[in-house]
Write a protein that holds these residues in place. Sequence first.
Motif, PDB file in Angstrom:
ATOM      1  N   SER A 166       0.839  -1.200   0.000  1.00  0.00           N
ATOM      2  CA  SER A 166       0.000   0.000   0.000  1.00  0.00           C
ATOM      3  C   SER A 166       0.872   1.246   0.000  1.00  0.00           C
ATOM      4  O   SER A 166       2.055   1.195   0.336  1.00  0.00           O
ATOM      5  CB  SER A 166      -0.926  -0.009   1.225  1.00  0.00           C
ATOM      6  OG  SER A 166      -0.163   0.088   2.407  1.00  0.00           O
ATOM      7  N   SER A 167       0.281   2.372  -0.357  1.00  0.00           N
ATOM      8  CA  SER A 167       1.021   3.635  -0.367  1.00  0.00           C
ATOM      9  C   SER A 167       1.195   4.153   1.061  1.00  0.00           C
ATOM     10  O   SER A 167       0.539   3.686   1.990  1.00  0.00           O
ATOM     11  CB  SER A 167       0.291   4.675  -1.219  1.00  0.00           C
ATOM     12  OG  SER A 167      -0.884   5.098  -0.556  1.00  0.00           O
ATOM     13  N   SER A 168       2.056   5.148   1.205  1.00  0.00           N
ATOM     14  CA  SER A 168       2.295   5.717   2.534  1.00  0.00           C
ATOM     15  C   SER A 168       1.135   6.593   3.002  1.00  0.00           C
ATOM     16  O   SER A 168       1.054   6.931   4.161  1.00  0.00           O
ATOM     17  CB  SER A 168       3.595   6.522   2.539  1.00  0.00           C
ATOM     18  OG  SER A 168       3.507   7.571   1.596  1.00  0.00           O
ATOM     19  N   ASN A 169       0.231   6.942   2.105  1.00  0.00           N
ATOM     20  CA  ASN A 169      -0.982   7.665   2.498  1.00  0.00           C
ATOM     21  C   ASN A 169      -2.216   6.894   2.013  1.00  0.00           C
ATOM     22  O   ASN A 169      -3.141   7.447   1.455  1.00  0.00           O
ATOM     23  CB  ASN A 169      -0.976   9.103   1.966  1.00  0.00           C
ATOM     24  CG  ASN A 169      -0.868   9.164   0.457  1.00  0.00           C
ATOM     25  OD1 ASN A 169      -0.674   8.151  -0.211  1.00  0.00           O
ATOM     26  ND2 ASN A 169      -0.986  10.348  -0.090  1.00  0.00           N
ATOM     27  N   ASN A 170      -2.179   5.612   2.253  1.00  0.00           N
ATOM     28  CA  ASN A 170      -3.213   4.687   1.809  1.00  0.00           C
ATOM     29  C   ASN A 170      -4.566   4.941   2.474  1.00  0.00           C
ATOM     30  O   ASN A 170      -4.643   5.337   3.627  1.00  0.00           O
ATOM     31  CB  ASN A 170      -2.757   3.255   2.132  1.00  0.00           C
ATOM     32  CG  ASN A 170      -3.836   2.241   1.901  1.00  0.00           C
ATOM     33  OD1 ASN A 170      -4.397   2.151   0.828  1.00  0.00           O
ATOM     34  ND2 ASN A 170      -4.155   1.484   2.925  1.00  0.00           N
ATOM     35  N   ARG A 171      -5.607   4.666   1.758  1.00  0.00           N
ATOM     36  CA  ARG A 171      -6.971   4.604   2.291  1.00  0.00           C
ATOM     37  C   ARG A 171      -7.515   3.254   1.867  1.00  0.00           C
ATOM     38  O   ARG A 171      -7.424   2.887   0.699  1.00  0.00           O
ATOM     39  CB  ARG A 171      -7.858   5.711   1.714  1.00  0.00           C
ATOM     40  CG  ARG A 171      -7.362   7.113   1.962  1.00  0.00           C
ATOM     41  CD  ARG A 171      -7.491   7.452   3.453  1.00  0.00           C
ATOM     42  NE  ARG A 171      -7.096   8.808   3.723  1.00  0.00           N
ATOM     43  CZ  ARG A 171      -5.904   9.163   4.166  1.00  0.00           C
ATOM     44  NH1 ARG A 171      -4.980   8.270   4.371  1.00  0.00           N
ATOM     45  NH2 ARG A 171      -5.626  10.418   4.414  1.00  0.00           N
ATOM     46  N   SER A 172      -8.054   2.504   2.795  1.00  0.00           N
ATOM     47  CA  SER A 172      -8.583   1.192   2.442  1.00  0.00           C
ATOM     48  C   SER A 172     -10.014   1.064   2.920  1.00  0.00           C
ATOM     49  O   SER A 172     -10.434   1.708   3.881  1.00  0.00           O
ATOM     50  CB  SER A 172      -7.732   0.070   3.053  1.00  0.00           C
ATOM     51  OG  SER A 172      -7.791   0.095   4.457  1.00  0.00           O
ATOM     52  N   ALA A 173     -10.758   0.227   2.226  1.00  0.00           N
ATOM     53  CA  ALA A 173     -12.133  -0.070   2.603  1.00  0.00           C
ATOM     54  C   ALA A 173     -12.429  -1.486   2.159  1.00  0.00           C
ATOM     55  O   ALA A 173     -11.922  -1.943   1.136  1.00  0.00           O
ATOM     56  CB  ALA A 173     -13.102   0.901   1.940  1.00  0.00           C
ATOM     57  N   GLY A 174     -13.233  -2.185   2.933  1.00  0.00           N
ATOM     58  CA  GLY A 174     -13.542  -3.547   2.536  1.00  0.00           C
ATOM     59  C   GLY A 174     -14.570  -4.189   3.418  1.00  0.00           C
ATOM     60  O   GLY A 174     -15.113  -3.574   4.335  1.00  0.00           O
ATOM     61  N   SER A 175     -14.825  -5.447   3.117  1.00  0.00           N
ATOM     62  CA  SER A 175     -15.769  -6.212   3.928  1.00  0.00           C
ATOM     63  C   SER A 175     -15.287  -7.649   4.023  1.00  0.00           C
ATOM     64  O   SER A 175     -14.652  -8.165   3.115  1.00  0.00           O
ATOM     65  CB  SER A 175     -17.172  -6.163   3.318  1.00  0.00           C
ATOM     66  OG  SER A 175     -17.167  -6.805   2.052  1.00  0.00           O
ATOM     67  N   ALA A 176     -15.585  -8.262   5.158  1.00  0.00           N
ATOM     68  CA  ALA A 176     -15.272  -9.671   5.374  1.00  0.00           C
ATOM     69  C   ALA A 176     -16.533 -10.322   5.911  1.00  0.00           C
ATOM     70  O   ALA A 176     -17.203  -9.770   6.782  1.00  0.00           O
ATOM     71  CB  ALA A 176     -14.129  -9.826   6.375  1.00  0.00           C
ATOM     72  N   VAL A 177     -16.867 -11.466   5.374  1.00  0.00           N
ATOM     73  CA  VAL A 177     -18.036 -12.206   5.845  1.00  0.00           C
ATOM     74  C   VAL A 177     -17.522 -13.459   6.539  1.00  0.00           C
ATOM     75  O   VAL A 177     -17.171 -14.438   5.889  1.00  0.00           O
ATOM     76  CB  VAL A 177     -18.989 -12.561   4.687  1.00  0.00           C
ATOM     77  CG1 VAL A 177     -20.201 -13.310   5.212  1.00  0.00           C
ATOM     78  CG2 VAL A 177     -19.406 -11.315   3.936  1.00  0.00           C
TER      79      VAL A 177
END
Length: 166
Positions: A96-107
């Motif tokens: 990931s980048s040093s100013n990363n933004r992440s979003a996700g889902s886990a079921v």
Amino acid sequence: VDLGATGRRFKDLYLSSGLFIGGTGTANKLDDYEEGTFTFGFHDASSGGNASSTTFTGHYTKIGRLVTVTVGPCNNINTSGMTANNFLNFDLPFASSSNNRSAGSAVPSQVNFLADRLGLNPFVANGTSRGQFQTYQNAGDRGSVKVSALTSGVSDFHSLTISYMT
């Protein structure tokens, strides 16, 4: 210049550099598209550490800097040899980048996170090639999931989806 005509279109388009969408600035240039698979596994550290002997095939799509990963199902995860009190980490295909933004889902199916927690989300920290799972409460309290939340040979995830920036 308009290319093509009403009712007529091109079959294939090959470009040598990139495609500018919606403008001519650097931010408008699409110069990277990639799809592929990678080995998705679980670890007890954000780098190095002990790894589960169970791995899965993950799929990714990378468009520019945005990577979207899908994995699942992940059945019968072997946690033997992993440190129970360490945070559960998973592999990513790119750092990931040093100013990363992440979003996700886990079921999850049989991941035992605290009873007072409302959900489970994957999370990618800045500048890493591994992610973690975080639980949350409605008051905004977050906590990372430990290896001990899995029961070796039983715990599984139906699906995992996460997007992050490289």
